[in-house]
Enzyme design. Structure first.
Site, PDB file in Angstrom:
ATOM      1  N   ASP A  59       0.804  -1.202   0.217  1.00 19.70           N
ATOM      2  CA  ASP A  59      -0.434   0.667   0.531  1.00 19.70           C
ATOM      3  C   ASP A  59       1.015   0.887   0.377  1.00 19.70           C
ATOM      4  O   ASP A  59       1.254   1.509   1.005  1.00 19.70           O
ATOM      5  CB  ASP A  59      -0.733   0.205   1.154  1.00 19.70           C
ATOM      6  CG  ASP A  59      -1.991   1.261   1.563  1.00 19.70           C
ATOM      7  OD1 ASP A  59      -1.609   1.931   0.334  1.00 19.70           O
ATOM      8  OD2 ASP A  59      -2.218   1.416   2.840  1.00 19.70           O
ATOM      9  N   ASN A 110       0.821   8.754   0.818  1.00 19.92           N
ATOM     10  CA  ASN A 110       1.721   9.517   0.893  1.00 19.92           C
ATOM     11  C   ASN A 110       3.087   9.898   1.023  1.00 19.92           C
ATOM     12  O   ASN A 110       3.625  10.207   0.791  1.00 19.92           O
ATOM     13  CB  ASN A 110       0.722  11.137   0.513  1.00 19.92           C
ATOM     14  CG  ASN A 110      -0.199  10.782  -0.438  1.00 19.92           C
ATOM     15  OD1 ASN A 110       0.746  11.687  -1.743  1.00 19.92           O
ATOM     16  ND2 ASN A 110      -1.685  11.055  -0.850  1.00 19.92           N
ATOM     17  N   ILE A 120       4.849   3.700   2.844  1.00 15.32           N
ATOM     18  CA  ILE A 120       4.438   2.451   2.419  1.00 15.32           C
ATOM     19  C   ILE A 120       4.634   1.476   3.146  1.00 15.32           C
ATOM     20  O   ILE A 120       5.319   0.938   3.734  1.00 15.32           O
ATOM     21  CB  ILE A 120       5.856   2.328   0.751  1.00 15.32           C
ATOM     22  CG1 ILE A 120       5.851   3.333  -0.087  1.00 15.32           C
ATOM     23  CG2 ILE A 120       5.383   0.630   0.959  1.00 15.32           C
ATOM     24  CD1 ILE A 120       6.997   2.766  -1.431  1.00 15.32           C
ATOM     25  N   TYR A 162     -19.502   5.085  -8.703  1.00 10.19           N
ATOM     26  CA  TYR A 162     -18.440   7.972  -8.796  1.00 10.19           C
ATOM     27  C   TYR A 162     -18.743   7.187  -9.773  1.00 10.19           C
ATOM     28  O   TYR A 162     -19.147   7.043 -11.421  1.00 10.19           O
ATOM     29  CB  TYR A 162     -17.101   7.162  -8.495  1.00 10.19           C
ATOM     30  CG  TYR A 162     -16.015   7.852  -8.006  1.00 10.19           C
ATOM     31  CD1 TYR A 162     -16.799   8.155  -6.090  1.00 10.19           C
ATOM     32  CD2 TYR A 162     -15.085   8.360  -7.942  1.00 10.19           C
ATOM     33  CE1 TYR A 162     -16.098   9.030  -5.455  1.00 10.19           C
ATOM     34  CE2 TYR A 162     -14.807   9.587  -7.651  1.00 10.19           C
ATOM     35  CZ  TYR A 162     -14.874   9.789  -6.717  1.00 10.19           C
ATOM     36  OH  TYR A 162     -14.447  10.678  -5.205  1.00 10.19           O
ATOM     37  N   ALA A 164      -6.744   4.284  -5.523  1.00  9.73           N
ATOM     38  CA  ALA A 164      -6.577   2.998  -5.360  1.00  9.73           C
ATOM     39  C   ALA A 164      -6.632   2.264  -4.108  1.00  9.73           C
ATOM     40  O   ALA A 164      -7.268   1.451  -3.234  1.00  9.73           O
ATOM     41  CB  ALA A 164      -5.625   2.422  -5.914  1.00  9.73           C
ATOM     42  N   ASP A 165      -6.062   3.133  -3.117  1.00 10.21           N
ATOM     43  CA  ASP A 165      -6.204   2.831  -1.318  1.00 10.21           C
ATOM     44  C   ASP A 165      -7.949   2.502  -0.997  1.00 10.21           C
ATOM     45  O   ASP A 165      -7.999   1.308  -0.265  1.00 10.21           O
ATOM     46  CB  ASP A 165      -5.368   3.859  -0.274  1.00 10.21           C
ATOM     47  CG  ASP A 165      -5.876   5.314  -0.581  1.00 10.21           C
ATOM     48  OD1 ASP A 165      -6.255   5.743  -1.656  1.00 10.21           O
ATOM     49  OD2 ASP A 165      -4.968   6.219   0.250  1.00 10.21           O
ATOM     50  N   ARG A 166      -8.745   3.703  -1.411  1.00  4.33           N
ATOM     51  CA  ARG A 166      -9.901   3.514  -1.275  1.00  4.33           C
ATOM     52  C   ARG A 166     -10.797   2.476  -2.106  1.00  4.33           C
ATOM     53  O   ARG A 166     -11.670   2.065  -0.477  1.00  4.33           O
ATOM     54  CB  ARG A 166     -10.248   4.802  -1.925  1.00  4.33           C
ATOM     55  CG  ARG A 166     -10.337   6.642  -1.123  1.00  4.33           C
ATOM     56  CD  ARG A 166     -10.639   7.192  -1.977  1.00  4.33           C
ATOM     57  NE  ARG A 166     -12.104   8.104  -1.105  1.00  4.33           N
ATOM     58  CZ  ARG A 166     -12.500   8.707  -2.097  1.00  4.33           C
ATOM     59  NH1 ARG A 166     -12.449   9.348  -3.113  1.00  4.33           N
ATOM     60  NH2 ARG A 166     -13.593   9.118  -1.657  1.00  4.33           N
ATOM     61  N   THR A 223      -2.637  10.520   6.178  1.00  4.02           N
ATOM     62  CA  THR A 223      -1.992  11.901   5.225  1.00  4.02           C
ATOM     63  C   THR A 223      -3.603  12.719   5.076  1.00  4.02           C
ATOM     64  O   THR A 223      -3.283  13.750   5.325  1.00  4.02           O
ATOM     65  CB  THR A 223      -0.767  11.808   4.091  1.00  4.02           C
ATOM     66  OG1 THR A 223      -0.278  10.988   3.903  1.00  4.02           O
ATOM     67  CG2 THR A 223      -0.651  13.003   4.236  1.00  4.02           C
ATOM     68  N   THR A 228       1.087  26.519  24.700  1.00  3.10           N
ATOM     69  CA  THR A 228       0.253  26.269  22.903  1.00  3.10           C
ATOM     70  C   THR A 228       0.947  24.633  22.462  1.00  3.10           C
ATOM     71  O   THR A 228      -0.429  24.635  20.910  1.00  3.10           O
ATOM     72  CB  THR A 228       1.817  26.853  22.427  1.00  3.10           C
ATOM     73  OG1 THR A 228       1.537  28.280  22.531  1.00  3.10           O
ATOM     74  CG2 THR A 228       1.407  26.912  20.553  1.00  3.10           C
TER      75      THR A 228
END
Length: 256
Positions: free
Chosen positions: A6, A9, A12, A100, A108-110, A133, A185
């Protein structure tokens, strides 16, 4: 053995299956400039260090959201494993009814996550939240119809945007802070990112249930690198961090 890869971004993520068992997981940072030799040696070395023989790998499946690395990745499997890897793309068998508008636009990951989801939890309306990400929220009906969903910046991307886009805000670890009302902060950023991400997911899930399922509650699956950090937040019915890897394994079985 089956090897699943997989490419996200940021990282891997890889999984090695022996039968139904996920025998090994490993990862490295994503670099689109990696050559096929660098990738091939990486895979071989990790397998050898964990006492697995790469020659026993029968098939390989990949999903990638980084097109620049795909050529090197496919070449590395040809050269170092003598295998043609299956890439998740429009036209392969998925077991899903893709609704879709343009299936070629779907990450592709979805799709891999959706494949894994309908096999993990069958005959239910599903919402899959993949926290990487980017955070993606995908809707799959109990009839295995993939309808689409929503995409928003992930937790780490939000932290990065704050630190890079401001003069004084630091980069922080994404964790649930002790106090919602931050007294420093760092704590304030952690509160904003953590509860902001949780709130966005809750709202999106609620809206999806209302608009797609007529108010009927869906079964919500969490996956991705940050899903464990949000496991106690009540967002998910089930957390499956390796959902995409499982989906890739199933894709291989569907496309034998």
């Amino acid at each position: 053995m089956l090897l699943t890869v997989d490419v996200g971004n940021t990282t891997i993520q890889c999984g090695l299956f022996e039968g139904e068992k996920l025998a090994l997981q490993f990862r490295r940072s994503t670099n689109p400039r990696l050559s096929s030799d660098e990738l091939g040696l990486f895979f071989r070395d990790v397998l050898a260090l964990n006492n697995f023989d790469y020659k026993n790998i029968e098939r390989i499946a990949c999903c990638s959201v980084v097109p620049a690395i795909n050529h090197s990745l496919s070449n590395c499997f040809r050269k170092y494993f003598s295998k043609e890897a299956l890439f998740i793309a429009a036209g392969i068998k998925t077991g899903l009814k893709i609704k879709y508008a343009n299936p070629r636009e779907i990450g592709a990951d979805r799709i891999a996550g959706a494949i894994g989801a309908v096999h993990a939890v069958s005959k239910k309306n599903l919402i899959v939240v993949d926290m990487g990400t980017a955070t993606t929220v995908d809707v799959i009906t109990k009839d295995n119809e993939y309808l689409g969903g929503a995409i928003l910046p992930g937790a780490s991307m939000s932290v990065h945007a704050l630190s890079e886009g401001t003069a004084q805000l630091p980069s922080v670890e994404v964790v649930q802070p002790k106090n919602v009302c931050g007294s420093s902060t760092i704590e304030a950023i952690q509160s904003g990112v953590f509860y902001g991400q949780a709130g966005a997911i809750r709202e999106l899930v609620s809206k999806m249930e209302e608009s797609v399922f007529g108010g009927e509650r869906a079964f919500v699956i969490g996956t991705g690198g940050f899903s464990r950090s949000f496991e106690s937040s009540g967002l998910f019915d089930l957390v499956l961090p390796d959902l995409v890897l499982q989906g890739l394994k199933i894709a291989l079985e569907l496309n034998q």
